[in-house]
Structures are given as structure tokens and as C-alpha cells.
Design a protein around this motif. Structure first.
Motif, PDB file in Angstrom:
ATOM      1  N   ILE A  50     -35.995 -57.606  34.463  1.00  0.00           N
ATOM      2  CA  ILE A  50     -35.692 -58.533  33.378  1.00  0.00           C
ATOM      3  C   ILE A  50     -36.130 -57.920  32.054  1.00  0.00           C
ATOM      4  O   ILE A  50     -37.088 -57.132  32.001  1.00  0.00           O
ATOM      5  N   ASN A  51     -35.414 -58.280  31.014  1.00  0.00           N
ATOM      6  CA  ASN A  51     -35.800 -57.958  29.645  1.00  0.00           C
ATOM      7  C   ASN A  51     -35.980 -59.278  28.922  1.00  0.00           C
ATOM      8  O   ASN A  51     -35.100 -60.144  28.970  1.00  0.00           O
ATOM      9  N   ILE A  52     -37.134 -59.427  28.283  1.00  0.00           N
ATOM     10  CA  ILE A  52     -37.478 -60.666  27.591  1.00  0.00           C
ATOM     11  C   ILE A  52     -37.621 -60.358  26.104  1.00  0.00           C
ATOM     12  O   ILE A  52     -38.357 -59.446  25.726  1.00  0.00           O
ATOM     13  N   PRO A  78     -42.815 -59.576  42.058  1.00  0.00           N
ATOM     14  CA  PRO A  78     -42.126 -59.909  40.810  1.00  0.00           C
ATOM     15  C   PRO A  78     -41.257 -58.741  40.351  1.00  0.00           C
ATOM     16  O   PRO A  78     -41.503 -57.592  40.736  1.00  0.00           O
ATOM     17  N   PRO A  79     -40.238 -59.020  39.548  1.00  0.00           N
ATOM     18  CA  PRO A  79     -39.378 -57.932  39.081  1.00  0.00           C
ATOM     19  C   PRO A  79     -40.074 -57.089  38.016  1.00  0.00           C
ATOM     20  O   PRO A  79     -41.023 -57.544  37.372  1.00  0.00           O
ATOM     21  N   ALA A  80     -39.584 -55.889  37.836  1.00  0.00           N
ATOM     22  CA  ALA A  80     -40.020 -55.083  36.702  1.00  0.00           C
ATOM     23  C   ALA A  80     -39.579 -55.832  35.449  1.00  0.00           C
ATOM     24  O   ALA A  80     -38.546 -56.502  35.442  1.00  0.00           O
ATOM     25  N   SER A  81     -40.380 -55.740  34.388  1.00  0.00           N
ATOM     26  CA  SER A  81     -40.004 -56.475  33.188  1.00  0.00           C
ATOM     27  C   SER A  81     -40.423 -55.739  31.925  1.00  0.00           C
ATOM     28  O   SER A  81     -41.369 -54.955  31.929  1.00  0.00           O
ATOM     29  N   THR A  82     -39.686 -56.030  30.867  1.00  0.00           N
ATOM     30  CA  THR A  82     -39.988 -55.508  29.548  1.00  0.00           C
ATOM     31  C   THR A  82     -40.036 -56.699  28.597  1.00  0.00           C
ATOM     32  O   THR A  82     -39.141 -57.548  28.618  1.00  0.00           O
ATOM     33  N   LEU A  83     -41.086 -56.768  27.790  1.00  0.00           N
ATOM     34  CA  LEU A  83     -41.259 -57.840  26.813  1.00  0.00           C
ATOM     35  C   LEU A  83     -41.181 -57.219  25.422  1.00  0.00           C
ATOM     36  O   LEU A  83     -41.938 -56.306  25.110  1.00  0.00           O
ATOM     37  N   LEU A  95     -36.286 -69.177  20.460  1.00  0.00           N
ATOM     38  CA  LEU A  95     -37.536 -68.427  20.473  1.00  0.00           C
ATOM     39  C   LEU A  95     -37.554 -67.321  21.511  1.00  0.00           C
ATOM     40  O   LEU A  95     -38.351 -66.386  21.398  1.00  0.00           O
ATOM     41  N   ILE A  96     -36.717 -67.444  22.556  1.00  0.00           N
ATOM     42  CA  ILE A  96     -36.766 -66.503  23.669  1.00  0.00           C
ATOM     43  C   ILE A  96     -35.366 -66.312  24.255  1.00  0.00           C
ATOM     44  O   ILE A  96     -34.567 -67.247  24.286  1.00  0.00           O
ATOM     45  N   GLU A  97     -35.114 -65.100  24.714  1.00  0.00           N
ATOM     46  CA  GLU A  97     -33.861 -64.769  25.403  1.00  0.00           C
ATOM     47  C   GLU A  97     -34.225 -63.829  26.546  1.00  0.00           C
ATOM     48  O   GLU A  97     -35.051 -62.933  26.366  1.00  0.00           O
ATOM     49  N   ILE A  98     -33.626 -64.061  27.705  1.00  0.00           N
ATOM     50  CA  ILE A  98     -33.927 -63.233  28.882  1.00  0.00           C
ATOM     51  C   ILE A  98     -32.631 -62.772  29.525  1.00  0.00           C
ATOM     52  O   ILE A  98     -31.717 -63.567  29.748  1.00  0.00           O
ATOM     53  N   GLU A  99     -32.569 -61.468  29.813  1.00  0.00           N
ATOM     54  CA  GLU A  99     -31.453 -60.904  30.569  1.00  0.00           C
ATOM     55  C   GLU A  99     -32.001 -60.342  31.869  1.00  0.00           C
ATOM     56  O   GLU A  99     -33.175 -60.008  31.947  1.00  0.00           O
ATOM     57  N   ALA A 100     -31.136 -60.251  32.887  1.00  0.00           N
ATOM     58  CA  ALA A 100     -31.625 -59.858  34.206  1.00  0.00           C
ATOM     59  C   ALA A 100     -30.622 -59.005  34.950  1.00  0.00           C
ATOM     60  O   ALA A 100     -29.413 -59.078  34.726  1.00  0.00           O
ATOM     61  N   ILE A 101     -31.170 -58.207  35.869  1.00  0.00           N
ATOM     62  CA  ILE A 101     -30.372 -57.446  36.826  1.00  0.00           C
ATOM     63  C   ILE A 101     -30.866 -57.849  38.205  1.00  0.00           C
ATOM     64  O   ILE A 101     -32.068 -57.842  38.472  1.00  0.00           O
ATOM     65  N   ALA A 102     -29.932 -58.240  39.057  1.00  0.00           N
ATOM     66  CA  ALA A 102     -30.271 -58.644  40.425  1.00  0.00           C
ATOM     67  C   ALA A 102     -29.534 -57.773  41.418  1.00  0.00           C
ATOM     68  O   ALA A 102     -28.440 -57.278  41.131  1.00  0.00           O
TER      69      ALA A 102
END
Length: 106
Positions: A50-52, A78-83, A95-102
């Protein structure tokens, strides 16, 4: 592989949920992400990355996001993530947007 473009805190009627409230917006974003995955035959357990993006990110924002996120992901994997902190998102009030790869196993 399922790529989910950035999800934000709008409900099904395109109304902003949680104006000014990062916790409420994060919860709505994860619900929207969960629904998008379900439409593609996946769940949050299938997310690998995920990218946050958070507007005006502060150190105090991370615990809020992490607390909500813990309700949507299995704690053991948990998935790998970038904030990333950003100055703004596409619509005022977000305030927030999240994209994901599944990854779905067949």
C-alpha cells in the motif's frame, strides 16, 4: 494482481466523510478499499503493498493511521507500506488517500 487506484474518504453518495478528522477519513478509506477489493474477488488479506498519502503529515498522525489499519489487516502478515506526506490531495478537505496492490491466489 489487482491494482486499486487511490481511495479517499467519500461514501457511495460522493459525500466527504470525516471532514477534518483523520481517524474517520482513514476508516472510510479502508472501507472503500475493502469494497473495491471485494468487487475484484479479493480481501485486505490479499494486499501485498500500500501507498498512503497524508496531507500535512505530522508524527502524531502515524499512530492514528496504524490503529485503524490494524483493524483491516492480519497482524501476522501486514502488507509492505509507504507513508508519504503531501501538501494537498485532488479535492479540498481530503486528508488521506491510499492505493493498493493485491495478489489473489488461484
Amino acid at each position: 494482481m489487482i491494482f486499486v487506484a487511490g481511495k479517499v474518504a467519500f461514501n457511495a453518495k460522493r459525500e466527504l466523510i470525516g471532514k477534518g478528522d483523520l481517524r474517520a477519513q482513514t476508516t472510510q478509506v479502508y472501507e472503500n478499499l475493502k469494497n473495491a477489493l471485494a468487487a475484484a474477488g479479493a480481501t485486505t488479506a490479499d494486499i501485498v503493498k500500500i501507498n498512503i498519502y497524508v496531507v500535512n503529515l505530522k508524527a502524531t498522525d502515524f499512530p492514528v493511521i496504524a490503529e485503524v489499519q490494524a483493524k483491516f489487516f492480519p497482524p501476522e502478515n501486514p502488507p509492505a507500506s509507504t507513508l508519504v506526506g503531501v501538501t494537498a490531495l485532488a479535492v479540498d478537505g481530503l486528508l488521506i488517500e491510499i492505493e493498493a496492490i493485491a495478489m489473489v491466489k488461484e
